[in-house]
Design an enzyme around this catalytic site. Structure first.
Site, PDB file in Angstrom:
ATOM      1  N   HIS A 139     -18.051  22.545   5.174  1.00  0.00           N
ATOM      2  CA  HIS A 139     -17.983  21.491   6.726  1.00  0.00           C
ATOM      3  C   HIS A 139     -18.598  22.283   7.969  1.00  0.00           C
ATOM      4  CE1 HIS A 139     -13.815  22.610   6.982  1.00  0.00           C
ATOM      5  NE2 HIS A 139     -14.300  22.581   7.947  1.00  0.00           N
ATOM      6  N   ASN A 190     -17.161  27.542  10.207  1.00  0.00           N
ATOM      7  CA  ASN A 190     -15.828  28.163  10.030  1.00  0.00           C
ATOM      8  C   ASN A 190     -15.871  29.140   8.389  1.00  0.00           C
ATOM      9  OD1 ASN A 190     -14.311  28.020  12.567  1.00  0.00           O
ATOM     10  ND2 ASN A 190     -13.339  26.134  12.250  1.00  0.00           N
ATOM     11  N   GLU A 250     -10.013  25.565   7.676  1.00  0.00           N
ATOM     12  CA  GLU A 250      -8.608  24.728   7.262  1.00  0.00           C
ATOM     13  C   GLU A 250      -8.813  23.913   6.067  1.00  0.00           C
ATOM     14  OE1 GLU A 250      -7.068  22.920  10.775  1.00  0.00           O
ATOM     15  OE2 GLU A 250      -6.018  23.771  11.365  1.00  0.00           O
ATOM     16  N   HIS A 302     -18.794  21.116  11.790  1.00  0.00           N
ATOM     17  CA  HIS A 302     -18.611  20.660  12.403  1.00  0.00           C
ATOM     18  C   HIS A 302     -20.457  19.916  14.009  1.00  0.00           C
ATOM     19  CE1 HIS A 302     -14.246  21.411  12.130  1.00  0.00           C
ATOM     20  NE2 HIS A 302     -14.557  22.617  11.602  1.00  0.00           N
ATOM     21  N   ASP A 349     -14.384  12.982  12.923  1.00  0.00           N
ATOM     22  CA  ASP A 349     -13.150  14.577  12.691  1.00  0.00           C
ATOM     23  C   ASP A 349     -12.228  13.648  13.023  1.00  0.00           C
ATOM     24  OD1 ASP A 349     -12.968  17.700  12.474  1.00  0.00           O
ATOM     25  OD2 ASP A 349     -11.131  16.559  13.408  1.00  0.00           O
ATOM     26  N   ILE A 350     -11.175  13.248  12.629  1.00  0.00           N
ATOM     27  CA  ILE A 350      -9.796  12.823  12.424  1.00  0.00           C
ATOM     28  C   ILE A 350      -9.156  12.883  14.297  1.00  0.00           C
ATOM     29  CG2 ILE A 350      -7.724  14.838  11.473  1.00  0.00           C
ATOM     30  CD1 ILE A 350      -6.994  11.742  10.183  1.00  0.00           C
TER      31      ILE A 350
HETATM   32  P1  5GP Z   1     -12.018  24.015  10.067  1.00  0.00           P
HETATM   33  O1  5GP Z   1     -10.986  24.007  10.621  1.00  0.00           O
HETATM   34  O2  5GP Z   1     -11.604  24.100   8.807  1.00  0.00           O
HETATM   35  O3  5GP Z   1     -13.413  24.155  10.577  1.00  0.00           O
HETATM   36  O4  5GP Z   1     -11.903  21.991  10.354  1.00  0.00           O
HETATM   37  C1  5GP Z   1     -10.934  21.595   9.552  1.00  0.00           C
HETATM   38  C2  5GP Z   1     -11.585  19.939  10.254  1.00  0.00           C
HETATM   39  O5  5GP Z   1     -11.048  18.986   9.064  1.00  0.00           O
HETATM   40  C3  5GP Z   1     -10.685  19.839  11.186  1.00  0.00           C
HETATM   41  O6  5GP Z   1     -11.203  19.496  12.598  1.00  0.00           O
HETATM   42  C4  5GP Z   1      -9.345  18.836  11.274  1.00  0.00           C
HETATM   43  O7  5GP Z   1      -9.195  17.616  12.219  1.00  0.00           O
HETATM   44  C5  5GP Z   1     -10.704  17.800  10.010  1.00  0.00           C
HETATM   45  N1  5GP Z   1      -9.741  17.208   9.302  1.00  0.00           N
HETATM   46  C6  5GP Z   1      -8.813  17.754   8.439  1.00  0.00           C
HETATM   47  N2  5GP Z   1      -7.965  16.326   8.084  1.00  0.00           N
HETATM   48  C7  5GP Z   1      -8.805  15.644   7.769  1.00  0.00           C
HETATM   49  C8  5GP Z   1      -8.545  14.570   7.709  1.00  0.00           C
HETATM   50  O8  5GP Z   1      -8.081  13.215   6.665  1.00  0.00           O
HETATM   51  N3  5GP Z   1     -10.448  13.899   7.739  1.00  0.00           N
HETATM   52  C9  5GP Z   1     -10.956  13.498   8.872  1.00  0.00           C
HETATM   53  N4  5GP Z   1     -11.745  12.466   9.001  1.00  0.00           N
HETATM   54  N5  5GP Z   1     -10.944  15.101   9.230  1.00  0.00           N
HETATM   55  C10 5GP Z   1     -10.183  16.011   9.526  1.00  0.00           C
END
Ligand code: 5GP
Length: 125
Positions: free
Chosen positions: A110, A97, A105, A112, A39-40
């Site tokens: 995905h 999520n 988001e 985590h 994760d970034i």
């Molecule tokens: P969500 O809120 O959708 O469950 O999690 C999205 C996750 O994707 C977040 O933890 C965010 O930090 C990660 N993320 C968003 N954009 C990127 C990206 O460009 N590269 C990587 N490696 N992670 C990302």
């Protein structure tokens, strides 16, 4: 901005671009069904995302439309990633999520994987 998990799949979402290697990621695992990368913006000492290779918006979409082979392959991949990272004995947490209330988001399924510290309560009250 949270995404609506009932929307059609957007092939230009950020994880689709990572899958196509159009934008860089720190990959840790890849097989026929799944890709895993860091994760970034990690919120735990180890924070890895595992995504299916197919075009699925969310857990809901994947569980409805994914083939048995894709679903089995993806679930196994999540287990392999955590096992190979040495997370099993100390423990790890999975999170997927799905939709607006969850705060999803990125509109590509995905999971985590969080590890490396005590995770505390499941949700804040
Ligand atoms: P969500 O809120 O959708 O469950 O999690 C999205 C996750 O994707 C977040 O933890 C965010 O930090 C990660 N993320 C968003 N954009 C990127 C990206 O460009 N590269 C990587 N490696 N992670 C990302």
């Amino acid at each position: 901005m949270p995404v609506d998990a009932t929307q059609p799949y957007d092939p230009n979402n950020i994880f689709a671009k990572i899958l196509r290697d159009e934008i860089p990621s720190k990959r840790v695992y890849e097989d026929e069904f799944a890709l895993a990368f860091h994760d970034i913006n990690p919120v735990a000492p180890q924070h890895i995302l595992v995504i299916p290779k197919g075009p699925y918006v969310s857990w809901d979409d994947f569980s409805a439309r994914g083939s048995d082979a894709e679903i089995a392959g993806f679930v196994r991949a999540v287990g392999i990633v955590a096992r190979e990272a040495g997370m099993v004995a100390p423990g790890y947490r999975l999170l997927a999520n799905t939709g607006t209330d969850s705060g999803q988001e990125v509109p590509h399924l995905h999971v985590h994987i969080f590890a490396g510290r005590r995770m505390g309560p499941m949700l804040t009250r």
